[in-house]
Design an enzyme around this catalytic site. Structure first.
Site, PDB file in Angstrom:
ATOM      1  N   LYS A  11       0.819  -1.218   0.000  1.00 56.13           N
ATOM      2  CA  LYS A  11       0.000   0.000   0.000  1.00 56.13           C
ATOM      3  C   LYS A  11       0.857   1.274   0.000  1.00 56.13           C
ATOM      4  O   LYS A  11       2.065   1.216   0.267  1.00 56.13           O
ATOM      5  CB  LYS A  11      -0.927  -0.042   1.221  1.00 56.13           C
ATOM      6  CG  LYS A  11      -1.892  -1.234   1.186  1.00 56.13           C
ATOM      7  CD  LYS A  11      -2.914  -1.149   2.304  1.00 56.13           C
ATOM      8  CE  LYS A  11      -3.824  -2.353   2.287  1.00 56.13           C
ATOM      9  NZ  LYS A  11      -4.902  -2.252   3.282  1.00 56.13           N
ATOM     10  N   TYR A  51     -12.673  -1.921  -3.442  1.00 58.99           N
ATOM     11  CA  TYR A  51     -13.089  -2.012  -2.045  1.00 58.99           C
ATOM     12  C   TYR A  51     -14.612  -1.879  -1.872  1.00 58.99           C
ATOM     13  O   TYR A  51     -15.082  -1.513  -0.791  1.00 58.99           O
ATOM     14  CB  TYR A  51     -12.368  -0.960  -1.204  1.00 58.99           C
ATOM     15  CG  TYR A  51     -10.951  -1.369  -0.822  1.00 58.99           C
ATOM     16  CD1 TYR A  51     -10.714  -2.499  -0.047  1.00 58.99           C
ATOM     17  CD2 TYR A  51      -9.856  -0.605  -1.216  1.00 58.99           C
ATOM     18  CE1 TYR A  51      -9.432  -2.885   0.313  1.00 58.99           C
ATOM     19  CE2 TYR A  51      -8.551  -0.986  -0.853  1.00 58.99           C
ATOM     20  CZ  TYR A  51      -8.360  -2.127  -0.093  1.00 58.99           C
ATOM     21  OH  TYR A  51      -7.085  -2.496   0.277  1.00 58.99           O
ATOM     22  N   ASN A 114      -2.010  -0.352   6.853  1.00 57.23           N
ATOM     23  CA  ASN A 114      -1.500  -1.623   7.381  1.00 57.23           C
ATOM     24  C   ASN A 114      -0.548  -2.349   6.407  1.00 57.23           C
ATOM     25  O   ASN A 114      -0.469  -3.569   6.407  1.00 57.23           O
ATOM     26  CB  ASN A 114      -2.659  -2.525   7.824  1.00 57.23           C
ATOM     27  CG  ASN A 114      -3.586  -2.906   6.683  1.00 57.23           C
ATOM     28  OD1 ASN A 114      -3.425  -2.398   5.578  1.00 57.23           O
ATOM     29  ND2 ASN A 114      -4.529  -3.784   6.929  1.00 57.23           N
ATOM     30  N   HIS A 117      -2.224  -5.590   1.577  1.00 60.55           N
ATOM     31  CA  HIS A 117      -3.504  -6.296   1.459  1.00 60.55           C
ATOM     32  C   HIS A 117      -3.199  -7.738   1.083  1.00 60.55           C
ATOM     33  O   HIS A 117      -2.227  -8.007   0.375  1.00 60.55           O
ATOM     34  CB  HIS A 117      -4.354  -5.646   0.359  1.00 60.55           C
ATOM     35  CG  HIS A 117      -5.498  -6.505  -0.104  1.00 60.55           C
ATOM     36  ND1 HIS A 117      -6.684  -6.583   0.593  1.00 60.55           N
ATOM     37  CD2 HIS A 117      -5.614  -7.338  -1.172  1.00 60.55           C
ATOM     38  CE1 HIS A 117      -7.486  -7.428  -0.048  1.00 60.55           C
ATOM     39  NE2 HIS A 117      -6.862  -7.893  -1.119  1.00 60.55           N
ATOM     40  N   GLU A 128      -9.162 -10.650  -7.856  1.00 61.28           N
ATOM     41  CA  GLU A 128      -8.257  -9.528  -7.614  1.00 61.28           C
ATOM     42  C   GLU A 128      -7.075  -9.560  -8.587  1.00 61.28           C
ATOM     43  O   GLU A 128      -6.653  -8.512  -9.090  1.00 61.28           O
ATOM     44  CB  GLU A 128      -7.801  -9.549  -6.151  1.00 61.28           C
ATOM     45  CG  GLU A 128      -8.946  -9.180  -5.214  1.00 61.28           C
ATOM     46  CD  GLU A 128      -8.668  -9.401  -3.736  1.00 61.28           C
ATOM     47  OE1 GLU A 128      -9.575  -9.143  -2.927  1.00 61.28           O
ATOM     48  OE2 GLU A 128      -7.544  -9.822  -3.377  1.00 61.28           O
TER      49      GLU A 128
END
Ligand code: CMP
Length: 147
Positions: A11, A51, A114, A117, A128
């Site tokens: 990310k 998302y 975080n 993913h 995905e």
């Protein structure tokens, strides 16, 4: 039967902190083959589509802003039982609860930021990978790959 493919995003926070190399090193050292890899930038509508499942959550708007705030690195990863193995390697969504040595314990800044993913099911992993990659961008080593 558990599949051999999972999907990950490094990310924006982890990319801006120069953690691409360290994270890919851990992924390789834990027996994952990198079958597809690229750096991209999500546009808002693409982040919203990726998302969509979280659109009613209180953190959704903030998550979208974060995910479009800078480049991300996306990868298709191969290993036996890939989804479960990778979720073990990245640790809990909340970095405070993530086990020692996991990617999120090492590199996450917060629950939202975080670091990575990871797909949560074989079906989502397939979807995905297809969201981000075309057939000519995947170099699979297993017979029953995605494409
Ligand atoms: P990811 O695995 O990409 O899937 C959904 C993301 O939403 C998750 O990682 C976090 O970045 C974010 N997220 C999940 N739960 C929360 C929360 N309680 N507060 C803020 N962000 C969250």
């Amino acid at each position: 039967m558990a599949g051999k493919i999972t999907f990950t995003i490094i990310k924006p926070g982890a990319v801006s902190h120069e953690y691409i190399g360290p994270i890919l090193k851990i992924i390789n050292e834990n027996g994952f083959h990198i079958a597809g890899l690229k750096m991209v930038g999500l546009r808002r509508r693409q982040a919203e589509k990726f998302y969509a499942i979280h659109k009613d959550k209180p953190f959704y708007n903030s998550l979208i802003e974060f995910m479009i705030s800078g480049p991300i690195v996306v990868a298709a990863l191969e290993k036996e039982n890939a989804v479960e193995e990778y979720r073990k390697l990245i640790g809990s969504t909340n970095p405070e609860k993530a086990a020692e040595g996991t990617i999120r314990k090492l590199f996450a800044e917060s629950m939202e930021r975080n670091a990575v993913h990871g797909s949560d099911s074989d079906e989502n992993a397939q979807n995905e990978v297809k969201f981000f990659f075309s057939e000519i961008e995947i170099f699979s080593i297993s017979e029953n790959s995605i494409f």
